[in-house]
Design a protein around this motif. Structure first.
Motif, PDB file in Angstrom:
ATOM      1  N   VAL A  17      54.792 -84.415  71.341  1.00  0.00           N
ATOM      2  CA  VAL A  17      55.628 -84.465  72.543  1.00  0.00           C
ATOM      3  C   VAL A  17      56.077 -85.908  72.791  1.00  0.00           C
ATOM      4  CG1 VAL A  17      55.627 -84.246  75.063  1.00  0.00           C
ATOM      5  CG2 VAL A  17      54.701 -82.406  73.657  1.00  0.00           C
ATOM      6  N   ASP A  18      55.158 -86.857  72.629  1.00  0.00           N
ATOM      7  CA  ASP A  18      55.504 -88.269  72.795  1.00  0.00           C
ATOM      8  C   ASP A  18      56.577 -88.691  71.793  1.00  0.00           C
ATOM      9  OD1 ASP A  18      53.684 -88.537  74.850  1.00  0.00           O
ATOM     10  OD2 ASP A  18      52.063 -89.259  73.558  1.00  0.00           O
ATOM     11  N   VAL A  19      56.480 -88.174  70.573  1.00  0.00           N
ATOM     12  CA  VAL A  19      57.493 -88.474  69.554  1.00  0.00           C
ATOM     13  C   VAL A  19      58.855 -87.932  69.993  1.00  0.00           C
ATOM     14  CG1 VAL A  19      58.233 -87.959  67.187  1.00  0.00           C
ATOM     15  CG2 VAL A  19      55.855 -88.557  67.643  1.00  0.00           C
ATOM     16  N   CYS A  20      58.872 -86.699  70.493  1.00  0.00           N
ATOM     17  CA  CYS A  20      60.125 -86.088  70.941  1.00  0.00           C
ATOM     18  C   CYS A  20      60.719 -86.844  72.130  1.00  0.00           C
ATOM     19  CB  CYS A  20      59.896 -84.622  71.311  1.00  0.00           C
ATOM     20  SG  CYS A  20      59.536 -83.562  69.908  1.00  0.00           S
ATOM     21  N   LYS A  21      59.855 -87.298  73.027  1.00  0.00           N
ATOM     22  CA  LYS A  21      60.334 -88.065  74.179  1.00  0.00           C
ATOM     23  C   LYS A  21      61.024 -89.351  73.712  1.00  0.00           C
ATOM     24  CE  LYS A  21      58.631 -85.597  77.673  1.00  0.00           C
ATOM     25  NZ  LYS A  21      59.465 -85.010  78.743  1.00  0.00           N
ATOM     26  N   GLU A  22      60.485 -89.958  72.670  1.00  0.00           N
ATOM     27  CA  GLU A  22      61.108 -91.180  72.148  1.00  0.00           C
ATOM     28  C   GLU A  22      62.456 -90.866  71.523  1.00  0.00           C
ATOM     29  OE1 GLU A  22      60.122 -94.983  69.221  1.00  0.00           O
ATOM     30  OE2 GLU A  22      58.615 -93.421  69.557  1.00  0.00           O
ATOM     31  N   ILE A  23      62.538 -89.723  70.832  1.00  0.00           N
ATOM     32  CA  ILE A  23      63.828 -89.313  70.271  1.00  0.00           C
ATOM     33  C   ILE A  23      64.834 -89.069  71.391  1.00  0.00           C
ATOM     34  CG2 ILE A  23      65.023 -87.501  68.981  1.00  0.00           C
ATOM     35  CD1 ILE A  23      62.453 -87.092  67.367  1.00  0.00           C
ATOM     36  N   GLU A  24      64.384 -88.442  72.478  1.00  0.00           N
ATOM     37  CA  GLU A  24      65.269 -88.184  73.615  1.00  0.00           C
ATOM     38  C   GLU A  24      65.794 -89.484  74.215  1.00  0.00           C
ATOM     39  OE1 GLU A  24      63.632 -85.677  76.621  1.00  0.00           O
ATOM     40  OE2 GLU A  24      62.875 -84.203  75.195  1.00  0.00           O
ATOM     41  N   ARG A  25      64.927 -90.482  74.287  1.00  0.00           N
ATOM     42  CA  ARG A  25      65.344 -91.755  74.873  1.00  0.00           C
ATOM     43  C   ARG A  25      66.435 -92.430  74.050  1.00  0.00           C
ATOM     44  NH1 ARG A  25      59.779 -91.998  76.310  1.00  0.00           N
ATOM     45  NH2 ARG A  25      59.218 -93.048  74.359  1.00  0.00           N
ATOM     46  N   ASN A  26      66.563 -91.988  72.806  1.00  0.00           N
ATOM     47  CA  ASN A  26      67.610 -92.563  71.968  1.00  0.00           C
ATOM     48  C   ASN A  26      68.991 -92.025  72.349  1.00  0.00           C
ATOM     49  OD1 ASN A  26      67.813 -94.350  69.529  1.00  0.00           O
ATOM     50  ND2 ASN A  26      68.965 -92.599  68.764  1.00  0.00           N
ATOM     51  N   GLY A  27      69.003 -90.961  73.139  1.00  0.00           N
ATOM     52  CA  GLY A  27      70.252 -90.381  73.614  1.00  0.00           C
ATOM     53  C   GLY A  27      70.679 -89.183  72.803  1.00  0.00           C
ATOM     54  N   VAL A  28      70.447 -87.993  73.348  1.00  0.00           N
ATOM     55  CA  VAL A  28      70.864 -86.763  72.675  1.00  0.00           C
ATOM     56  C   VAL A  28      71.526 -85.852  73.699  1.00  0.00           C
ATOM     57  CG1 VAL A  28      69.075 -86.842  70.901  1.00  0.00           C
ATOM     58  CG2 VAL A  28      68.597 -85.698  73.064  1.00  0.00           C
ATOM     59  N   ASP A  29      72.498 -85.047  73.235  1.00  0.00           N
ATOM     60  CA  ASP A  29      73.155 -84.125  74.170  1.00  0.00           C
ATOM     61  C   ASP A  29      72.282 -82.885  74.382  1.00  0.00           C
ATOM     62  OD1 ASP A  29      73.535 -82.358  72.004  1.00  0.00           O
ATOM     63  OD2 ASP A  29      75.474 -83.243  71.524  1.00  0.00           O
ATOM     64  N   GLU A  30      72.720 -82.017  75.293  1.00  0.00           N
ATOM     65  CA  GLU A  30      71.904 -80.851  75.662  1.00  0.00           C
ATOM     66  C   GLU A  30      71.694 -79.909  74.491  1.00  0.00           C
ATOM     67  OE1 GLU A  30      73.243 -78.776  79.070  1.00  0.00           O
ATOM     68  OE2 GLU A  30      72.911 -80.437  80.450  1.00  0.00           O
ATOM     69  N   ASN A  31      72.691 -79.765  73.643  1.00  0.00           N
ATOM     70  CA  ASN A  31      72.569 -78.878  72.485  1.00  0.00           C
ATOM     71  C   ASN A  31      71.482 -79.363  71.535  1.00  0.00           C
ATOM     72  OD1 ASN A  31      73.335 -76.742  70.643  1.00  0.00           O
ATOM     73  ND2 ASN A  31      74.365 -78.330  69.429  1.00  0.00           N
ATOM     74  N   VAL A  32      71.504 -80.662  71.259  1.00  0.00           N
ATOM     75  CA  VAL A  32      70.492 -81.255  70.374  1.00  0.00           C
ATOM     76  C   VAL A  32      69.121 -81.202  71.026  1.00  0.00           C
ATOM     77  CG1 VAL A  32      69.749 -83.401  69.276  1.00  0.00           C
ATOM     78  CG2 VAL A  32      72.152 -82.728  69.178  1.00  0.00           C
ATOM     79  N   LEU A  33      69.074 -81.447  72.343  1.00  0.00           N
ATOM     80  CA  LEU A  33      67.807 -81.392  73.069  1.00  0.00           C
ATOM     81  C   LEU A  33      67.191 -79.997  72.976  1.00  0.00           C
ATOM     82  CD1 LEU A  33      65.734 -82.669  74.964  1.00  0.00           C
ATOM     83  CD2 LEU A  33      67.206 -82.039  76.882  1.00  0.00           C
ATOM     84  N   GLY A  34      68.033 -78.974  73.110  1.00  0.00           N
ATOM     85  CA  GLY A  34      67.535 -77.607  72.997  1.00  0.00           C
ATOM     86  C   GLY A  34      66.948 -77.331  71.622  1.00  0.00           C
ATOM     87  N   LYS A  35      67.581 -77.854  70.579  1.00  0.00           N
ATOM     88  CA  LYS A  35      67.085 -77.645  69.221  1.00  0.00           C
ATOM     89  C   LYS A  35      65.764 -78.394  68.998  1.00  0.00           C
ATOM     90  CE  LYS A  35      71.572 -76.710  67.130  1.00  0.00           C
ATOM     91  NZ  LYS A  35      72.601 -77.128  66.159  1.00  0.00           N
TER      92      LYS A  35
END
Length: 299
Positions: free
Chosen positions: A99-117
């Motif tokens: 989850v921490d890894v995913c949060k770091e990926i999110e902080r890099n900037g992803v749109d809602e479609n990518v976030l859902g995937k």
């Protein structure tokens, strides 16, 4: 959407009918009835397609859709919480780490479609961990060695009974034949149990391997995405990861006898559920304390 059908069943239609035909009846003469019937017929031309009625129907449909979506999300969160709360400490910490890894990926900037995937990848990872937990629980409830021993003993009985039944002594054969058939049935059941246990052991190894692979896949995403500001590259990387787990999800469908939610797809933007589980702190034991414990054990 058929506005005519919706109008027929609506309160607007009932009010229009009461105001027109009902009004004509109240007047109590032929002219009143004609005028009321004509007004009622005209209402069918204008009211079902009026902006007011269409907006009313669309709002009602949206409210029903929103209610269904809310129920689906609540049911998904319930199942996810069950899965999270049945993990052992090691798997819980593995999930939280990713989850921490995913949060770091999110902080890099992803749109809602990518976030859902990305959240879909983590849902698959959680399903794998939950599947492993379910299979482990099943294996803890059965005794493979005991089943194998019982099977061998029954096979020996069958061999002895077969000799007696086929030995040419009618009095012996008639008394043992039904027993032989019964022991053969027992052997079949024991063999099925043994096969099921062995299959579960194989499935557990596969699930463990797949969960490890997906964990590495998500961490690879972290290495490839973090620091990369090209949104197209980020999208492509995550799409490739989603594509790579199609076989994993197909495999999970074949193991649905262990859990009840292997085919569920997570609704969009519901996070990872980490707020509903507690992180298990790692307590460091001082070296001097460890030496004292070892000394007491030796004594």
């Amino acid at each position: 959407m058929s506005y005519i059908k919706q109008y027929l069943l609506s309160s607007d239609h009932a009010i229009a009918a009461l105001a027109t035909i009902g009004g004509g009846l109240i007047v109590g003469n032929l002219l009143g009835l004609i005028v009321g019937a004509t007004a009622y017929a005209v209402s069918w031309i204008y009211l079902p397609t009026s902006a007011h009625f269409r907006n009313k129907v669309e709002q009602k449909a949206k409210a029903e859709t929103d209610k269904e979506d809310a129920q689906a999300k609540a049911e998904f969160i319930r199942k996810r919480d069950i899965a999270l709360n049945t993990l052992n400490i090691e798997d819980t910490n593995s999930y939280l780490s990713l989850v921490d890894v995913c949060k770091e990926i999110e902080r890099n900037g992803v749109d809602e479609n990518v976030l859902g995937k990305l959240q879909g990848l983590m849902w698959t990872y959680l399903k794998l961990l939950s599947m492993k937990e379910a299979i482990t629980h099943y294996l803890s409830e059965v005794d493979k060695e005991k089943v194998s021993t019982e099977l061998e003993e029954v096979k020996e009985e069958i061999t002895t009974l077969t000799t007696l039944v086929g030995g040419g002594k009618p009095e012996v054969g008639s008394s043992k034949e039904k027993l032989l058939q019964s022991r053969q049935s027992v052997a079949e059941v024991l063999q099925q149990r043994k096969t099921a246990i062995e299959k579960a052991e194989e499935n557990k190894e596969i699930v463990e391997s797949e969960s490890e692979r997906l964990g590495h896949q998500i961490r690879l995403l972290q290495a490839e995405v973090v620091g990369n500001r090209n949104s197209d590259v980020i999208t492509d990387k995550i799409n490739n990861s989603v594509e790579s787990i199609k076989d994993t999800n197909s495999m999970l469908k074949g193991l649905e006898s262990y859990t009840s939610f292997v085919e569920d797809t997570p609704p969009a933007n519901l996070g990872y559920g980490e707020e509903n589980i507690e992180r298990t702190p790692v307590v460091e034991v001082p070296a001097t304390a460890r030496r004292r414990v070892r000394t007491r054990l030796v004594q």
